[in-house]
Scaffold this motif. Sequence first.
Motif, PDB file in Angstrom:
ATOM      1  N   SER A 127      29.049 -11.569   4.010  1.00  0.00           N
ATOM      2  CA  SER A 127      29.177 -11.409   2.558  1.00  0.00           C
ATOM      3  C   SER A 127      28.743 -12.708   1.877  1.00  0.00           C
ATOM      4  O   SER A 127      27.630 -13.165   2.099  1.00  0.00           O
ATOM      5  N   HIS A 184      23.371  -5.933   8.417  1.00  0.00           N
ATOM      6  CA  HIS A 184      23.852  -5.323   7.175  1.00  0.00           C
ATOM      7  C   HIS A 184      24.202  -3.869   7.462  1.00  0.00           C
ATOM      8  O   HIS A 184      23.457  -3.161   8.146  1.00  0.00           O
ATOM      9  N   GLY A 185      25.331  -3.430   6.940  1.00  0.00           N
ATOM     10  CA  GLY A 185      25.746  -2.055   7.124  1.00  0.00           C
ATOM     11  C   GLY A 185      24.875  -1.084   6.345  1.00  0.00           C
ATOM     12  O   GLY A 185      24.547  -1.323   5.178  1.00  0.00           O
ATOM     13  N   ALA A 243      25.732   1.675   5.144  1.00  0.00           N
ATOM     14  CA  ALA A 243      26.509   2.247   4.049  1.00  0.00           C
ATOM     15  C   ALA A 243      26.968   1.173   3.064  1.00  0.00           C
ATOM     16  O   ALA A 243      27.880   1.401   2.274  1.00  0.00           O
ATOM     17  N   ASP A 244      26.336   0.004   3.110  1.00  0.00           N
ATOM     18  CA  ASP A 244      26.749  -1.139   2.286  1.00  0.00           C
ATOM     19  C   ASP A 244      25.583  -1.637   1.429  1.00  0.00           C
ATOM     20  O   ASP A 244      25.387  -2.841   1.279  1.00  0.00           O
ATOM     21  N   MET A 298      27.605   1.769   8.810  1.00  0.00           N
ATOM     22  CA  MET A 298      28.591   0.696   8.748  1.00  0.00           C
ATOM     23  C   MET A 298      28.819   0.254   7.319  1.00  0.00           C
ATOM     24  O   MET A 298      27.891   0.182   6.518  1.00  0.00           O
ATOM     25  N   GLY A 299      30.068  -0.066   6.982  1.00  0.00           N
ATOM     26  CA  GLY A 299      30.406  -0.561   5.656  1.00  0.00           C
ATOM     27  C   GLY A 299      30.212  -2.056   5.541  1.00  0.00           C
ATOM     28  O   GLY A 299      29.433  -2.669   6.290  1.00  0.00           O
ATOM     29  N   HIS A 300      30.944  -2.680   4.634  1.00  0.00           N
ATOM     30  CA  HIS A 300      30.750  -4.096   4.326  1.00  0.00           C
ATOM     31  C   HIS A 300      31.315  -4.983   5.434  1.00  0.00           C
ATOM     32  O   HIS A 300      32.534  -5.038   5.639  1.00  0.00           O
ATOM     33  N   SER A 310      33.650  -1.859   9.367  1.00  0.00           N
ATOM     34  CA  SER A 310      34.296  -0.646   8.860  1.00  0.00           C
ATOM     35  C   SER A 310      33.385   0.566   8.937  1.00  0.00           C
ATOM     36  O   SER A 310      32.188   0.463   9.209  1.00  0.00           O
ATOM     37  N   GLY A 311      33.979   1.726   8.673  1.00  0.00           N
ATOM     38  CA  GLY A 311      33.250   2.976   8.769  1.00  0.00           C
ATOM     39  C   GLY A 311      33.546   3.690  10.074  1.00  0.00           C
ATOM     40  O   GLY A 311      33.764   3.041  11.110  1.00  0.00           O
ATOM     41  N   ASN A 313      30.659   0.017  14.665  1.00  0.00           N
ATOM     42  CA  ASN A 313      30.530  -0.999  13.623  1.00  0.00           C
ATOM     43  C   ASN A 313      30.842  -2.410  14.096  1.00  0.00           C
ATOM     44  O   ASN A 313      30.865  -3.338  13.296  1.00  0.00           O
ATOM     45  N   GLU A 341      40.133   0.275  14.893  1.00  0.00           N
ATOM     46  CA  GLU A 341      39.058  -0.633  14.491  1.00  0.00           C
ATOM     47  C   GLU A 341      39.355  -2.083  14.850  1.00  0.00           C
ATOM     48  O   GLU A 341      40.395  -2.634  14.488  1.00  0.00           O
TER      49      GLU A 341
END
Length: 350
Positions: A189, A242-243, A245-246, A279-281, A284-285, A289, A330
């Motif tokens: 991030s 990088h995810g 889904a992000d 994958m999220g930020h 996650s997801g 991930n 997770e």
Amino acid sequence: MLPAAAICVLAFVTVVASCAKADPCGQLATLSFLNTTISNAQLVAAGAFRVPGGMRRASAEIFSAFDRLPAFCRVQAVIAPSSDSHIEVEVWLPVTGWNGKFLGTGNGGYAGSLSYPRLGEAVNTGYVGASTDTGHKGDSRDSRWAAGHEEKQTDFDHRAIHDMTALAKATIQAFYGKPPAHSYFSSCSNGGRQGLMEAERYPADYDGIMAGAPAYHYGFRTFVSGRLDAFRDRGGKLVIYHGGADAPQGSIDYYRRLVARMGQQTVDGFLQLYIVPGMGHCGSGDVPNDVGQWLRPDADPEHSILSAVERWVESGVAPTSIVATQYKREGDVASGVVRTRRIFPARDSR
């Protein structure tokens, strides 16, 4: 050869004069470094560290096993490169079992605090670790501290991480009597942005960088530019993940600009981008991930991007893919694997 502090620990000696005189950890308090005040340098016994102010119950992937850490030298310092700067830094140096490497860690959001979990996992896996609050205290979502404080903005944008890195290397030299064999940076991030800023502005700081989901436009006055020529020329290696889904378009665009300017072959020689489907930020997801963004002592280059970066730097073997893993709980390896997925580095197909 062990530092004197290690000899004291191994001999089960605690506070005695002979060790105090020979203790290289305590002596770090007298280290003279530009714009820096070392407020404390103290040997922390195995399992004795407690997070200041306590620590809220963490999710499984966040390191919390401080009671199982080996002994380490804890250095606390304040760096003031300007009259309006107050950058707090901690450097943790393993007394025994140092792997010869330094790991710089970054921050999420607007920072405002030290990352004790990141320091803990660094020492737990054999690295010297360093963390900074980037020059202010507060909630990571609060940027009010920056109003009217241009020097603090500069500290946040890039200066704090660089100064943290320089101080860490100086303490390593003083404590072990030699510099780190290699230096790495890993974060996500805003921390991913910090990694890119290091590669662009201070290319000699790190040999390898793992930058997750970089927040490309998170600076106040200084932004990511993509000028990585000097980092490339000195042999630096950079992996961005990088995810999917992000909102990964920023990383895709950054990569494409580099390829357009340098050429695919040149970029392939020092940089890779992995888009992790679903994958999220930073993780996650309900998908595989885990790509090694959390340090584990048994990490390998097939399952850990950081380990892959290390092999690339130290052996010249570029990653060809990374296996992403989904655990039943997770981040909890002990919970068992649900499934895995092999992720391949992106290429500009325009």
